[in-house]
Design a protein around this motif. Sequence first.
Motif, PDB file in Angstrom:
ATOM      1  N   ALA A  89       0.825  -1.208   0.000  1.00 42.46           N
ATOM      2  CA  ALA A  89       0.000   0.000   0.000  1.00 42.46           C
ATOM      3  C   ALA A  89       0.857   1.255   0.000  1.00 42.46           C
ATOM      4  N   ARG A  90       1.905   1.255   0.821  1.00 40.93           N
ATOM      5  CA  ARG A  90       2.791   2.422   0.857  1.00 40.93           C
ATOM      6  C   ARG A  90       3.529   2.604  -0.459  1.00 40.93           C
ATOM      7  N   ALA A  91       3.886   1.500  -1.094  1.00 40.38           N
ATOM      8  CA  ALA A  91       4.616   1.591  -2.354  1.00 40.38           C
ATOM      9  C   ALA A  91       3.784   2.274  -3.430  1.00 40.38           C
ATOM     10  N   PHE A  92       2.480   2.037  -3.417  1.00 42.23           N
ATOM     11  CA  PHE A  92       1.622   2.580  -4.470  1.00 42.23           C
ATOM     12  C   PHE A  92       0.684   3.668  -3.960  1.00 42.23           C
ATOM     13  N   HIS A  93       0.985   4.173  -2.750  1.00 42.16           N
ATOM     14  CA  HIS A  93       0.333   5.376  -2.243  1.00 42.16           C
ATOM     15  C   HIS A  93      -1.192   5.244  -2.171  1.00 42.16           C
ATOM     16  N   VAL A  94      -1.624   4.117  -1.631  1.00 43.44           N
ATOM     17  CA  VAL A  94      -3.046   3.936  -1.367  1.00 43.44           C
ATOM     18  C   VAL A  94      -3.199   3.496   0.077  1.00 43.44           C
ATOM     19  N   PRO A  95      -4.365   3.720   0.701  1.00 45.34           N
ATOM     20  CA  PRO A  95      -4.563   3.267   2.079  1.00 45.34           C
ATOM     21  C   PRO A  95      -4.442   1.751   2.181  1.00 45.34           C
ATOM     22  N   GLU A  96      -3.948   1.306   3.322  1.00 44.49           N
ATOM     23  CA  GLU A  96      -3.766  -0.133   3.505  1.00 44.49           C
ATOM     24  C   GLU A  96      -5.068  -0.915   3.341  1.00 44.49           C
ATOM     25  N   PRO A  97      -6.215  -0.439   3.893  1.00 43.90           N
ATOM     26  CA  PRO A  97      -7.464  -1.185   3.669  1.00 43.90           C
ATOM     27  C   PRO A  97      -7.815  -1.308   2.187  1.00 43.90           C
ATOM     28  N   THR A  98      -7.527  -0.262   1.422  1.00 45.15           N
ATOM     29  CA  THR A  98      -7.807  -0.315  -0.013  1.00 45.15           C
ATOM     30  C   THR A  98      -6.974  -1.391  -0.685  1.00 45.15           C
ATOM     31  N   MET A  99      -5.692  -1.440  -0.343  1.00 45.80           N
ATOM     32  CA  MET A  99      -4.830  -2.460  -0.929  1.00 45.80           C
ATOM     33  C   MET A  99      -5.246  -3.850  -0.473  1.00 45.80           C
ATOM     34  N   GLY A 100      -5.637  -3.977   0.798  1.00 46.71           N
ATOM     35  CA  GLY A 100      -6.103  -5.274   1.286  1.00 46.71           C
ATOM     36  C   GLY A 100      -7.318  -5.760   0.517  1.00 46.71           C
ATOM     37  N   GLN A 101      -8.239  -4.846   0.237  1.00 46.68           N
ATOM     38  CA  GLN A 101      -9.433  -5.207  -0.534  1.00 46.68           C
ATOM     39  C   GLN A 101      -9.058  -5.609  -1.956  1.00 46.68           C
ATOM     40  N   ARG A 102      -8.088  -4.893  -2.532  1.00 44.61           N
ATOM     41  CA  ARG A 102      -7.666  -5.198  -3.896  1.00 44.61           C
ATOM     42  C   ARG A 102      -7.089  -6.612  -3.976  1.00 44.61           C
ATOM     43  N   ILE A 103      -6.254  -6.960  -3.003  1.00 42.91           N
ATOM     44  CA  ILE A 103      -5.656  -8.293  -2.997  1.00 42.91           C
ATOM     45  C   ILE A 103      -6.718  -9.354  -2.752  1.00 42.91           C
ATOM     46  N   SER A 104      -7.642  -9.074  -1.824  1.00 45.38           N
ATOM     47  CA  SER A 104      -8.705 -10.045  -1.528  1.00 45.38           C
ATOM     48  C   SER A 104      -9.601 -10.265  -2.738  1.00 45.38           C
TER      49      SER A 104
END
Length: 462
Positions: free
Chosen positions: A191-206
């Motif tokens: 999430a930090r690498a691509f400048h998005v909130p961690e919950p957003t990245m978690g949802q994307r991976i899920s």
Amino acid sequence: MAVRRARGPRRPHRARGRGARPATRAGGGRSARGGRALTPDAAAALRDAHATEWARVVATLIRVTGDWDVAEEAAAGAFARAAETWPRDGIPRNPGAWLTTAARNLALDRLRRRGVEAEKVREWIAMEEFSGRAGGPPDPADVASDALDGEPVWDDRLRLVFTCAHPALPMDSRVALTLRTVGGLDTGEIARAFHVPEPTMGQRISRAKRKIRHAGIPYRVPTADLLPERLDGVLAVLYLIANEGYLASHGEALQRLDLAAEAIRLARLVVDLMPDADEARALLALMLLQHARSAARVDGDGDLVPLPEQDRTAWDAAEITEGLALLEGPTDGSAPGPYRLQADIQAVHARARTADDTDWPAILARYDELAMLADSPFVALNRAIARGMAFGPRAGLDDLALLEASGRLDGYHLLPAAQADLLRRQGETDAAAERYREAIALARTAPERRFLERRLAELSSD
């Protein structure tokens, strides 16, 4: 294209930067659970094991259990357990086997707690240990295909790479899932690498994992007739990761050395598994030749140092040697692809002893070939810069004017920055200052912005 089962990395990973870390964050200090302190030897062993074994363990457990979350949780748990026991009991003779056994046991425990019938999985593991293989049962279709083609059974890690980069997934999900599942980075890091909130990245991976499960995306390497086009997708994912590492899209740092190192590690994996894939080797060479300059690209304050002003003695000679060797090896005789052409450009820079020795006509020729492969405004931008360096600023400015008129790079800071540099070289300081101001307003990272501001100040002091 021959594909063989790899027996682990052939060479140590030399790339600098943090890269992927075990779930224990091995690096000294206390272990994951706050118990015994990690010794330097144990911390180093964990880091090395994570680099070589994470993808292997996860890939095997996914195939055996069919559950991506269980596989990742069990692999992370195995590394956490290693951080507890290795300082006390010593580093095992075969860390990979130790971690695989621990992860399998944890996976079985998790399945049992979820009420999943685990007896069949246990039988698979027992059969595989008896036969000497490292994972669960092979896919019958794969075994039949391998037998017909005379190829060895596919390596589980190759299955994992191709599944994460499946074209049915959106590109941003492919990148995130590859970093998470193959690279072992945690969700916060991605999430930090691509400048998005961690919950957003978690949802994307899920969502990507659900898509694989519900859409029935097969956990396998594509058939021979589909392999070239699917390999292109895998390489595109790694290329995007490397690009973000080489030049961050946002933030306070010019480079993301952790992502650059991870891209190199993943590219090594693909090359080890598919040693006859020309473009895979070329992409690894491109990454190495770019990464070799990373220490010289910024000064002590983290500010950008342009290529002509870099201290070339600070370039990593080992990475340059390896990158050039990859380009000088045998090929399948096909026309150079985009990664080969880009790597050739970086090789020209690597071979030049000084900035003045750079063979700009050779670089321009490679960009001409790239332009024929793809109608990319970014290739056009770099080609115009090369023309300006090879044949004088006016030649480059004319090409940049055409690119600007097309509107294809509106809002992209490197277009006015390139115009400003060529105008400065031509002595048109007022026009250069105007373009520098435009580039400063559009710059995406703090180091680039400060560099452009310095260039603008230099014009004012002349």
